[in-house]
Motif scaffolding. Structure first.
Motif, PDB file in Angstrom:
ATOM      1  N   VAL A   1       1.921   3.216 -11.037  1.00 58.55           N
ATOM      2  CA  VAL A   1       0.808   2.290 -10.864  1.00 58.55           C
ATOM      3  C   VAL A   1      -0.393   2.700 -11.708  1.00 58.55           C
TER       4      VAL A   1
ATOM      5  N   THR B   1       0.037   7.926  -9.860  1.00 56.21           N
ATOM      6  CA  THR B   1       0.324   7.169  -8.635  1.00 56.21           C
ATOM      7  C   THR B   1       1.546   6.292  -8.853  1.00 56.21           C
ATOM      8  N   ARG B   2       2.518   6.394  -7.943  1.00 64.23           N
ATOM      9  CA  ARG B   2       3.762   5.619  -8.044  1.00 64.23           C
ATOM     10  C   ARG B   2       3.982   4.849  -6.743  1.00 64.23           C
ATOM     11  N   ASN B   3       4.408   3.557  -6.862  1.00 67.10           N
ATOM     12  CA  ASN B   3       4.636   2.776  -5.646  1.00 67.10           C
ATOM     13  C   ASN B   3       6.052   2.991  -5.126  1.00 67.10           C
ATOM     14  N   SER B   4       6.378   2.302  -4.045  1.00 66.39           N
ATOM     15  CA  SER B   4       7.662   2.519  -3.380  1.00 66.39           C
ATOM     16  C   SER B   4       8.853   2.081  -4.219  1.00 66.39           C
TER      17      SER B   4
ATOM     18  N   THR C   1       0.816  -1.225   0.000  1.00 64.01           N
ATOM     19  CA  THR C   1       0.000   0.000   0.000  1.00 64.01           C
ATOM     20  C   THR C   1       0.843   1.265   0.000  1.00 64.01           C
ATOM     21  N   ASN C   2       2.167   1.186  -0.022  1.00 65.84           N
ATOM     22  CA  ASN C   2       3.044   2.354   0.042  1.00 65.84           C
ATOM     23  C   ASN C   2       3.163   2.983  -1.343  1.00 65.84           C
ATOM     24  N   THR C   3       2.174   3.772  -1.731  1.00 65.34           N
ATOM     25  CA  THR C   3       2.167   4.478  -3.011  1.00 65.34           C
ATOM     26  C   THR C   3       2.026   5.972  -2.746  1.00 65.34           C
ATOM     27  N   THR C   4       2.468   6.737  -3.721  1.00 68.44           N
ATOM     28  CA  THR C   4       2.395   8.194  -3.602  1.00 68.44           C
ATOM     29  C   THR C   4       1.660   8.763  -4.808  1.00 68.44           C
ATOM     30  N   ASP C   5       0.738   9.687  -4.538  1.00 72.46           N
ATOM     31  CA  ASP C   5       0.011  10.360  -5.612  1.00 72.46           C
ATOM     32  C   ASP C   5       0.686  11.687  -5.941  1.00 72.46           C
TER      33      ASP C   5
END
Length: 731
Positions: free
Chosen positions: A307, A299-302, A47-51
């Motif tokens: 994504v 949205t990009r994951n860790s 769940t570690n994603t950044t918008d």
């Protein structure tokens, strides 16, 4: 199957079952371990994603004429945009080199505001900031300050700092300058994971295809569709529409006198590289035209993997601004003005001074809406960027908005306002007269003159207006006093704001507070000379107020605000009364009779199918010439007019520089009325401009313009020459 064989099978099955049980047990144990022991860790990773949110610029609203024809519109264009988020671990400088090479191959430029030249043969640089440009010099100072350099730093010092800051020492001097400029521009645009960099704007279709073909080797380099301001009718109202441009550093970061820094445009939702209205209606109606930007969310994951990409907020286009001006009528008025100036120049040019410029404003008498605002010479919005240097250097000053910013002495067009003041205050009435023998002898040491064209003896107000009798207005103006006739002039619309939505010069009237005030100056002001200067739009407003018998409406260019998608009227400009002069019964009737008389002295108007009321003026300019041994001043031509008198519909204000005599604009007034009625009945067509016929308004058949000779006196000190047209502080 015998007993031994049966036992063997059963044993093997038990072994298989046991083996399977062990395998299942191991999987269960592993699942338990993952869930119970490392469950939280894996959940966090999953769940570690950044918008990341990026602005999608909304299309700017259109500006259309009174019939809905587009004047300014937004057209689709393409920008080359760099996304740091999508670049990953790419070598930025190597990528920039590839992009520059592709752009150069297609003849494209890129954004680079670094005020430094390419290196010379000895490897030295120079600043490219113009010495006489306040903006350039301020940008140069800000650049040095931003790089931590002293203001005495040279161009070589600046480049050395850029090479050090951006680690460019391995590149050639040419590429150091190219890459240094791009890095500096990136810094100005705050290039980051959350703020893309616009590298090149409005690129060609060939460049779009080239970038897309090389997309695999250019990660993070995108072609972004955007909107660009275009002008479908580039010569219609260019001075009024104004311009759009990128937000400057000065507007983005504002530091007050106390050293406090604010970002007002950022607080309003703008980005650093946004386009904004910077002048004219584009600026005045920025909030309506701008629209609401959309948002694209990436949205990009860790692990740095993208994504998803989604348009989370759809952009909404700006509203449409509809003008009161009919573009065909505007063009017809522009052509008529140019034709009239050409005719005056060729037929009446004197001693090298010829009519060379002017302005016309036409208003709707009923509500103060502007129907046309023409300047000569003018310019094309579509050529502004590429021909700015030529426009700026042109001695005719095509970029100058004479109609709203030009300040001119009104001359005898001012006399009706003095008549209104005198009649309304009871200083004179219908039967009052002033004796005109050609010289005003009230003062012992000052004797201004009148040419007595068309009149002599005892003169009443109607005759005085018709023949522009100076003696009458000297005497009546002295008795009324400038305090009173100025007050009426203000109420009629002279020397103050007309109410237009864009910048206008305020002008001024001659007052007793003026440093050069004398009693003789006061009587000169009564004939429209002295220190009085007004604008053509004020002349038109003034004419409209007389036509309305003292009711002055706010002058305005905007008819309504429309929803761009549906065409629904969101806001409509209503007639707004700015001032009223209570008619004493016959004040405006008498003034109108005098102005109708003026029209009867001008052939083009005397024979016109409708009755026109007008007043001419020929105010002095500062320059003079000699006719034989006599020193004379050059004069402008001014005119106010309205009609038809039976039911006034339009009011006109005209100034022609070096026009000589106001009556010479009579044919222009007739041409404007012709175009107006053709517009009303749907027959107006606009052809290519024709060369004026010098036989029209031939000097031999020209009206006897009383104010022309009267204003052009040759006694020193009798009149204050009109100043050159110049921009005054905006109202």
């Amino acid at each position: 199957m015998n007993l031994d064989e049966h036992k063997t099978v059963m044993r093997r099955m038990r072994l298989l079952i046991a083996f399977a049980a062990v395998i299942v047990g191991l999987y269960v144990f592993r699942l338990i371990f993952l869930q119970l022991v490392n469950g939280d860790s894996f959940k966090a990773r999953a769940t570690n994603t950044t918008d990341y949110h990026f602005t999608v610029t909304a299309a700017r609203g259109d500006i259309v004429d009174s019939e809905g024809k587009r004047i300014a519109a937004s057209t689709t264009s393409y920008n080359v945009v760099l996304s740091k988020l999508l670049m990953g671990g790419e070598d930025l400088d190597a990528m920039l080199q590839r992009i520059v090479e592709l752009l150069e191959q297609n003849g494209e430029s890129w954004n680079d505001s670094l005020l430094i030249s390419e290196p010379d043969a000895n490897g030295h640089y120079t600043f490219t900031a113009a010495e006489d440009s306040t903006s350039d010099q301020k940008s140069l100072a800000n650049m040095k300050e931003g790089l931590g350099l002293q203001q005495y730093a040279t161009a070589d010092d600046v480049m050395e700092k850029l090479v050090e800051d951006y680690d460019l020492s391995a590149y050639s001097l040419h590429w150091q300058r190219v890459l240094g400029g791009i890095h500096y521009e990136m810094q100005q645009q705050a290039f980051s994971n959350v703020n893309n960099f616009v590298m090149a704007e409005n690129v060609s279709d060939v460049t779009v295809a080239t970038i897309k073909e090389n997309s695999l080797s250019l990660p993070g380099v995108e072609i972004v569709e955007t909107s660009t301001r275009s002008y479908e009718q580039g010569t219609v109202l260019p001075h009024v529409l104004g311009r759009v441009g990128k937000i400057t550093a000065e507007k983005w970061k504002v530091t007050d006198e106390n050293g406090q820094t604010t970002y007002p445009l950022r607080d309003k939702g703008y980005n650093m590289n946004d386009v904004i209205g910077i002048s004219g209606l584009e600026s005045a109606y920025e909030d309506e035209l701008r629209g609401k930007d959309g948002v694209e969310t990436i949205t990009r994951n860790s692990d740095g993997v993208i994504v998803s990409t989604a348009m989370t907020t759809v952009p909404e286009p700006g509203h449409t601004v509809q003008l009161t001006v009919n573009s065909d009528f505007q063009k017809a008025v522009e052509q008529a003005l140019g034709k009239n100036i050409d005719m005056i120049s060729r037929a009446y040019g004197t001693d090298g001074a010829r009519a060379n410029a002017g302005a016309v404003v036409v208003l709707d008498v009923k509500d103060g809406s502007v129907l046309a605002s023409a300047n000569y010479p003018s310019f094309d919005q579509n050529l502004y960027a590429t021909q700015y240097s030529e426009y700026s250097a042109d001695p005719g000053m095509p970029l100058f908005n004479r109609a709203l910013q030009g300040l001119y002495t009104p001359g005898s067009t001012y006399k009706p306002s003095v008549a209104v003041a005198a009649l309304d205050t009871g200083v004179i009435n219908r039967f009052s007269t002033v004796y005109c023998n050609g010289v005003y002898n009230y003062f012992q040491d000052y004797h201004p003159k009148c040419t007595r064209h068309g009149h002599s003896g005892n003169i009443d107000v109607i005759t005085a207006i018709k023949w522009s009798c100076n003696i009458f207005f000297y005497d009546v103006g002295r008795r009324v006093t400038s305090d009173v006739y100025d007050a009426y002039a203000y109420k009629l619309g002279l020397g103050q704001r007309t109410g237009v939505e864009v910048s206008e010069a305020l002008g001024r009237l001659t007052t007793k507070n003026d440093s050069n005030y004398t009693a003789s100056l006061e009587v000169q002001a009564a004939i429209g000379q002295g220190n009085t200067v007004i604008t053509p739009v004020q002349l038109a407003t003034y004419a409209g107020t007389i036509a309305n018998r003292g009711t002055r409406y706010r002058t305005h260019f905007v008819k309504s605000i429309l929803d761009t998608n549906t065409g629904k009227v969101l806001q409509e400009t209503q007639p707004e009364v700015m001032d009223v002069i209570e008619d004493r019964g016959d004040t405006f009737d008498l003034v109108q009779q005098g102005m109708m008389g003026v029209a009867q002295t001008i052939p083009a108007l005397a024979s016109y199918p409708y009755t026109i009321a007008c007043k001419t003026g020929s105010p002095q300019r500062s320059e003079s010439y000699y006719a034989g041994s006599t020193r004379k001043h050059y004069t402008n031509a001014t005119m106010i007019a309205y009609g038809p008198v039976e039911d006034p519909q339009i009011a006109i204000g005209i100034v022609v520089e070096y026009g000589g005599a106001g009556a010479r604009t009579g044919q222009l007034v007739a041409d404007i009325f012709d175009a107006y009625f053709a517009m009303k009945n749907g027959t107006l067509t606009v052809d290519e401009p024709e060369t004026a016929d010098p036989a029209v308004d031939d000097p031999k058949t020209e009206a006897v313009d009383g104010d022309a000779a009267a204003d052009e006196t040759d006694t020193a000190g009798e009149t204050a020459p009109a100043p050159e047209p110049a921009a005054a502080p905006a109202a």
